[in-house]
Design an enzyme around this catalytic site. Structure first.
Site, PDB file in Angstrom:
ATOM      1  N   TYR B 124       0.993  -0.973  -0.116  1.00 46.90           N
ATOM      2  CA  TYR B 124      -0.109   0.110   0.139  1.00 46.90           C
ATOM      3  C   TYR B 124       0.671   0.760  -0.073  1.00 46.90           C
ATOM      4  O   TYR B 124       1.789   1.377   1.026  1.00 46.90           O
ATOM      5  CB  TYR B 124      -1.144   0.522   1.728  1.00 46.90           C
ATOM      6  CG  TYR B 124      -2.193   1.604   1.324  1.00 46.90           C
ATOM      7  CD1 TYR B 124      -2.694   1.279   0.170  1.00 46.90           C
ATOM      8  CD2 TYR B 124      -1.546   2.432   2.175  1.00 46.90           C
ATOM      9  CE1 TYR B 124      -3.646   2.510  -0.438  1.00 46.90           C
ATOM     10  CE2 TYR B 124      -2.361   3.481   2.010  1.00 46.90           C
ATOM     11  CZ  TYR B 124      -3.766   3.680   1.073  1.00 46.90           C
ATOM     12  OH  TYR B 124      -4.228   4.404   0.697  1.00 46.90           O
ATOM     13  N   GLN B 186     -10.220   1.080   1.670  1.00 47.90           N
ATOM     14  CA  GLN B 186     -10.872  -0.054   0.199  1.00 47.90           C
ATOM     15  C   GLN B 186      -9.533  -1.028  -0.391  1.00 47.90           C
ATOM     16  O   GLN B 186      -9.580  -1.951  -0.233  1.00 47.90           O
ATOM     17  CB  GLN B 186     -10.921   0.265  -0.608  1.00 47.90           C
ATOM     18  CG  GLN B 186     -12.261   1.908  -0.476  1.00 47.90           C
ATOM     19  CD  GLN B 186     -11.720   3.577  -0.403  1.00 47.90           C
ATOM     20  OE1 GLN B 186     -11.495   3.627   1.047  1.00 47.90           O
ATOM     21  NE2 GLN B 186     -11.851   3.913  -0.842  1.00 47.90           N
ATOM     22  N   ASN B 209      -2.253   6.482   7.321  1.00 51.87           N
ATOM     23  CA  ASN B 209      -2.911   7.290   7.812  1.00 51.87           C
ATOM     24  C   ASN B 209      -3.564   6.810   8.994  1.00 51.87           C
ATOM     25  O   ASN B 209      -4.237   5.574   8.716  1.00 51.87           O
ATOM     26  CB  ASN B 209      -4.115   8.082   6.893  1.00 51.87           C
ATOM     27  CG  ASN B 209      -5.052   7.599   7.153  1.00 51.87           C
ATOM     28  OD1 ASN B 209      -5.525   6.152   6.267  1.00 51.87           O
ATOM     29  ND2 ASN B 209      -5.409   8.504   5.245  1.00 51.87           N
ATOM     30  N   SER B 233       5.277   8.455  12.719  1.00 54.25           N
ATOM     31  CA  SER B 233       7.300   9.021  12.681  1.00 54.25           C
ATOM     32  C   SER B 233       7.785   9.780  13.376  1.00 54.25           C
ATOM     33  O   SER B 233       7.534  10.348  14.276  1.00 54.25           O
ATOM     34  CB  SER B 233       8.054   9.525  11.285  1.00 54.25           C
ATOM     35  OG  SER B 233       8.956   8.790  10.939  1.00 54.25           O
ATOM     36  N   GLN B 255      12.590  15.222  10.508  1.00 57.03           N
ATOM     37  CA  GLN B 255      11.996  14.674  10.672  1.00 57.03           C
ATOM     38  C   GLN B 255      10.659  15.454  11.056  1.00 57.03           C
ATOM     39  O   GLN B 255       9.504  14.845  11.442  1.00 57.03           O
ATOM     40  CB  GLN B 255      12.181  14.157  12.345  1.00 57.03           C
ATOM     41  CG  GLN B 255      11.421  12.810  12.878  1.00 57.03           C
ATOM     42  CD  GLN B 255      11.263  11.830  12.012  1.00 57.03           C
ATOM     43  OE1 GLN B 255      11.938  11.934  11.873  1.00 57.03           O
ATOM     44  NE2 GLN B 255       9.722  11.601  11.488  1.00 57.03           N
ATOM     45  N   HIS B 258       7.414  16.553   9.247  1.00 60.24           N
ATOM     46  CA  HIS B 258       6.274  15.580   9.197  1.00 60.24           C
ATOM     47  C   HIS B 258       5.163  15.378   9.387  1.00 60.24           C
ATOM     48  O   HIS B 258       4.309  15.484   9.017  1.00 60.24           O
ATOM     49  CB  HIS B 258       6.498  14.711   9.097  1.00 60.24           C
ATOM     50  CG  HIS B 258       7.590  13.199   8.117  1.00 60.24           C
ATOM     51  ND1 HIS B 258       7.671  12.887   7.297  1.00 60.24           N
ATOM     52  CD2 HIS B 258       9.097  12.430   7.976  1.00 60.24           C
ATOM     53  CE1 HIS B 258       8.570  12.088   6.419  1.00 60.24           C
ATOM     54  NE2 HIS B 258       9.485  12.587   7.184  1.00 60.24           N
ATOM     55  N   GLU B 322      12.450   5.138  16.616  1.00 59.95           N
ATOM     56  CA  GLU B 322      12.352   4.164  14.788  1.00 59.95           C
ATOM     57  C   GLU B 322      13.556   5.036  14.164  1.00 59.95           C
ATOM     58  O   GLU B 322      14.445   3.897  13.686  1.00 59.95           O
ATOM     59  CB  GLU B 322      11.138   4.919  14.122  1.00 59.95           C
ATOM     60  CG  GLU B 322      10.485   4.921  12.828  1.00 59.95           C
ATOM     61  CD  GLU B 322      10.308   5.400  12.179  1.00 59.95           C
ATOM     62  OE1 GLU B 322       9.896   6.557  12.137  1.00 59.95           O
ATOM     63  OE2 GLU B 322       9.876   5.272  11.014  1.00 59.95           O
ATOM     64  N   HIS B 323      14.273   5.961  14.363  1.00 54.42           N
ATOM     65  CA  HIS B 323      15.565   6.515  13.961  1.00 54.42           C
ATOM     66  C   HIS B 323      16.416   6.993  15.107  1.00 54.42           C
ATOM     67  O   HIS B 323      15.804   7.411  15.475  1.00 54.42           O
ATOM     68  CB  HIS B 323      15.811   7.827  12.714  1.00 54.42           C
ATOM     69  CG  HIS B 323      14.126   6.989  12.201  1.00 54.42           C
ATOM     70  ND1 HIS B 323      13.231   7.373  11.593  1.00 54.42           N
ATOM     71  CD2 HIS B 323      13.769   6.375  10.997  1.00 54.42           C
ATOM     72  CE1 HIS B 323      12.436   7.301  10.513  1.00 54.42           C
ATOM     73  NE2 HIS B 323      13.253   6.880   9.890  1.00 54.42           N
ATOM     74  N   ASP B 356      15.855   7.193   4.432  1.00 50.31           N
ATOM     75  CA  ASP B 356      15.181   7.314   3.752  1.00 50.31           C
ATOM     76  C   ASP B 356      15.036   6.917   2.365  1.00 50.31           C
ATOM     77  O   ASP B 356      14.184   6.792   1.675  1.00 50.31           O
ATOM     78  CB  ASP B 356      14.979   8.835   4.385  1.00 50.31           C
ATOM     79  CG  ASP B 356      14.206   8.350   5.713  1.00 50.31           C
ATOM     80  OD1 ASP B 356      14.099   7.807   5.789  1.00 50.31           O
ATOM     81  OD2 ASP B 356      14.470  10.250   6.254  1.00 50.31           O
ATOM     82  N   GLU B 410       2.574 -36.685  29.092  1.00 48.78           N
ATOM     83  CA  GLU B 410       1.060 -35.307  28.590  1.00 48.78           C
ATOM     84  C   GLU B 410       0.007 -36.146  28.327  1.00 48.78           C
ATOM     85  O   GLU B 410      -0.930 -35.504  28.021  1.00 48.78           O
ATOM     86  CB  GLU B 410       1.713 -34.843  27.338  1.00 48.78           C
ATOM     87  CG  GLU B 410       3.045 -33.680  27.465  1.00 48.78           C
ATOM     88  CD  GLU B 410       3.772 -32.648  26.162  1.00 48.78           C
ATOM     89  OE1 GLU B 410       2.192 -32.799  26.144  1.00 48.78           O
ATOM     90  OE2 GLU B 410       3.860 -31.789  26.628  1.00 48.78           O
ATOM     91  N   HIS B 415      -0.567 -39.789  20.578  1.00 49.64           N
ATOM     92  CA  HIS B 415       1.188 -39.520  19.597  1.00 49.64           C
ATOM     93  C   HIS B 415       1.959 -40.710  20.264  1.00 49.64           C
ATOM     94  O   HIS B 415       2.879 -40.570  19.215  1.00 49.64           O
ATOM     95  CB  HIS B 415       1.814 -37.964  20.813  1.00 49.64           C
ATOM     96  CG  HIS B 415       0.819 -36.866  20.315  1.00 49.64           C
ATOM     97  ND1 HIS B 415      -0.766 -36.511  19.878  1.00 49.64           N
ATOM     98  CD2 HIS B 415       1.154 -35.781  19.804  1.00 49.64           C
ATOM     99  CE1 HIS B 415      -1.417 -35.776  19.503  1.00 49.64           C
ATOM    100  NE2 HIS B 415       0.424 -34.834  19.071  1.00 49.64           N
TER     101      HIS B 415
END
Lengths: 428, 428
Positions: B124, B186, B209, B233, B255, B258, B322-323, B356, B410, B415
């Site tokens: 996506y 969708q 999002n 981020s 950063q 964003h 993250e970074h 990036d 067991e 088995h």
């Protein structure tokens, strides 16, 4: 078992449908318990343990004395068996370590990945009718090899407050010291949020019933990782006329004894093998203590007579079984064509039970078709990979304009500036 | 940025708190859309695309002509930049292939793991203010290296029905042929369930999002795998007095641009560097087209003056960024002590923008503290590991009694029987 003779491919999807495993109907009630645990900690654990499991004790910690007592209760033959299984599991999972490979993608631009242990992990071992101590080894040993600093285990103590001794002995064998008498939703909540007694962890592993599954799904959404989605266990056996019908029947029954939810599928290209296996199942099932459960599983199970081993492999890959037994000629070669499966058992002397207990492979595997996208538990389940990059001034001089151009096209001029300001400095 | 001087450790948790990312409030409305897609297929896609995205077209497929037109629209300099980034991403991810190691855990008991591509994957790529074509490379290239047979990409076409040319050019570069003009919930629904036009996949990758995040969480529960949980981020920069305040400010701003959700953290042991960086931020932020967003992110951001690099590393590992940018002396050595981070940038000439876009590492990384348990996207994200075991008659003779003993303990006699019946046969 229902028999199907060479069904057309368009019917496969329908015939191989598993019963839906949707636990979202339980989310509201499970979320209430989780919220209470997040807010109240041990108080909520104790309250729900009494309500759900009938354990009214407030002591949630397995003491060193309890470990000692458990060890004394285990017969030495079982101890040796557990030690030998542990040794094989250890060997196989240790071999899964990877070394970081440094790649100089351009002169002065060096990148690598490093596997680092997840610091805090939680293992859930269900209670129920049988003590599944083998799962303790399957989760605890790779966690220890990975180097996880804090390994927490939760298991329901029954009404008596006593954890099964084999479970404690297996925990000790795997090097797990922090064992808590907490089961079900409470265990998942305790490890996800942490309580006064039970440490918070970052990832939770282990099987469980519908409530445990619902709790694991909810805590994933709330930020704690889990091993994989869980569903009823399943086996698919591929057998040709080289197979021994008694072995095939025993393999199918070993899965069916898990009860009505289990999925058992037989694919064969031999009508004789099919009939002989059916007859063997009828004979062997009567010898099982869990006959009722096994019969119930078998009534939902399916046997397919197919035209060739090729079609059998195609159907197996379509189904994506948790366990796949290849009781056919040239099983080793055929194994190379497996695309979707959790664990594969090659040849006539590799029963599923071997991997369930002692061959060394893990028995925590993707069910319900998840083998299409998920791996079973392995060493990397207890590690995460961190990327590293080290760029020299010369490297940035060369690569910098590429970054500037792309950042500009993405309209991220701050990203561009972080490069430009360095390139300016390098010029001066 | 808010400044904190050596806060006591018990305050760290609170000071480093991220804003909650709970999208479960959206589940009901998102589930309705997903259910409609599962039932109606393309009809629901078209209806919701008009409603949510203003795209009223019924054509969901990007044609070969559209790829050609896009390619002609891209300036050759940008093409070259994309090609060079693609080359580096390709080199780094190709180096991640592992070979299967066969382990003979006992004589006659051979076990191994094999990495097999996930057959069908969905990527996506969000629309929005800027065309994030770099993400196409980051997801498409490792999918192709892994050998995924079907790679499906969805991206919103805007109201005009035209996909950004850079996105199509990046898709072509990555070898992706099936691109669909479908966005948001969708897109996730179409790839999870399959429609008349969009193929069903087994695992879905990519950012999005809140609605996309909610849809990804819901389809995970329903059986489709996803890459990882998504959140805003973030970057953490560690800087000492060897750092250049202008570089540090530029990294923080790259950063912050964003937008308001972004997290920006500075750790330093130098009061001079702290003051100089603050001054640089004030200067540089005014030059950014995205100044408003960056300023808003900065107002939520934090700078910590700490007593030593050791404490800085401890706080960074606690935060699990993250970074992580290491703008300090001996950054390479310090990098070995990173326990929790998505991607690490070592030294003064390794800005986050490099990773990036073009250094070769992946930019799809765990946010919101998920780096404690999750890896960023890498080659293994597009593979699953299948276990194999092959046991000889002699191997089972030796290991069989161990399995029998454990299965018996067991209480799983089916088995046990699968082994016993073979051992009987081997005796005869």
């Amino acid at each position: 078992m229902q028999k199907y003779i060479n069904p057309p491919k368009q019917d496969w999807e329908g015939l191989l449908q598993r019963p839906p495993v949707d636990v979202s109907g339980l989310f509201d009630s499970v979320a209430t318990v989780l919220d209470d645990i997040a807010r109240e900690g041990d108080t909520a654990i104790v309250r729900y343990s009494e309500k759900f499991d009938g354990y009214a004790g407030t002591n949630l910690v397995v003491s060193p004395e309890e470990f000692d007592i458990a060890e004394k209760q285990i017969p030495s033959e079982l101890k040796q068996a557990i030690q030998r299984a542990a040794y094989n599991i250890d060997s196989f999972h240790k071999a899964q370590w990877q070394t970081a490979v440094k790649v100089e993608t351009e002169p002065g631009v060096t990148c690598w990945q490093k596997s680092v242990p997840i610091e805090k992990v939680g293992l859930y071992i269900p209670g129920g009718t049988a003590p599944l101590f083998s799962t303790v080894l399957m989760l605890g040993i790779p966690a220890r090899i990975a180097g996880c600093e804090e390994i927490v285990m939760c298991t329901p103590p029954g009404k008596t407050g006593i954890v099964n001794p084999a479970i404690l002995y297996a925990a000790k064998t795997a090097g797990i010291k922090k064992v808590f008498k907490v089961g079900g939703i409470q265990a998942i909540g305790a490890m996800a949020y942490g309580t006064q007694t039970v440490p918070k962890v970052y990832k939770i592993f282990g099987p469980g019933n519908r409530y445990v599954t619902a709790a694991k799904q909810l805590i994933t959404i709330r930020g704690t990782a889990i091993d994989m989605p869980a569903g009823p266990s399943e086996v698919l056996v591929m057998a040709d006329d080289s197979a021994n019908p008694a072995f095939v029947a025993a393999d199918l029954l070993s899965q069916a004894e898990h009860g009505a939810d289990s999925q058992v599928i037989l694919l064969t290209n031999s009508p004789e093998l099919l009939d002989a296996t059916m007859a063997e199942i009828d004979k062997q099932v009567r010898q099982l203590p869990r006959e009722a459960g096994a019969s119930s599983a078998l009534s939902n199970s399916k046997a397919f007579l197919l035209p060739s081993v090729d079609v059998m492999m195609e159907m197996s890959n379509h189904y994506a079984p948790e366990h796949l037994i290849l009781s056919v000629r040239n099983a080793g070669q055929l194994a190379e064509r497996v695309r979707n499966a959790g664990s594969v058992f090659i040849g006539h002397y590799s029963p599923e039970s071997a991997g369930d207990y002692a061959s060394g492979t893990n028995h925590t595997l993707p069910t319900h078709g998840c083998a299409r996208a998920y791996s079973g538990v392995n060493l990397s389940s207890f590690l995460k990979k961190i990327s590293f990059q080290e760029i020299t001034g010369e490297g940035l001089k060369s690569l910098g304009p590429v970054i500037e151009k792309m950042a500009e096209a993405e309209e991220l001029l701050g990203h561009k500036q972080a490069v430009s300001i360095r390139l300016e400095h390098l010029k001066s």
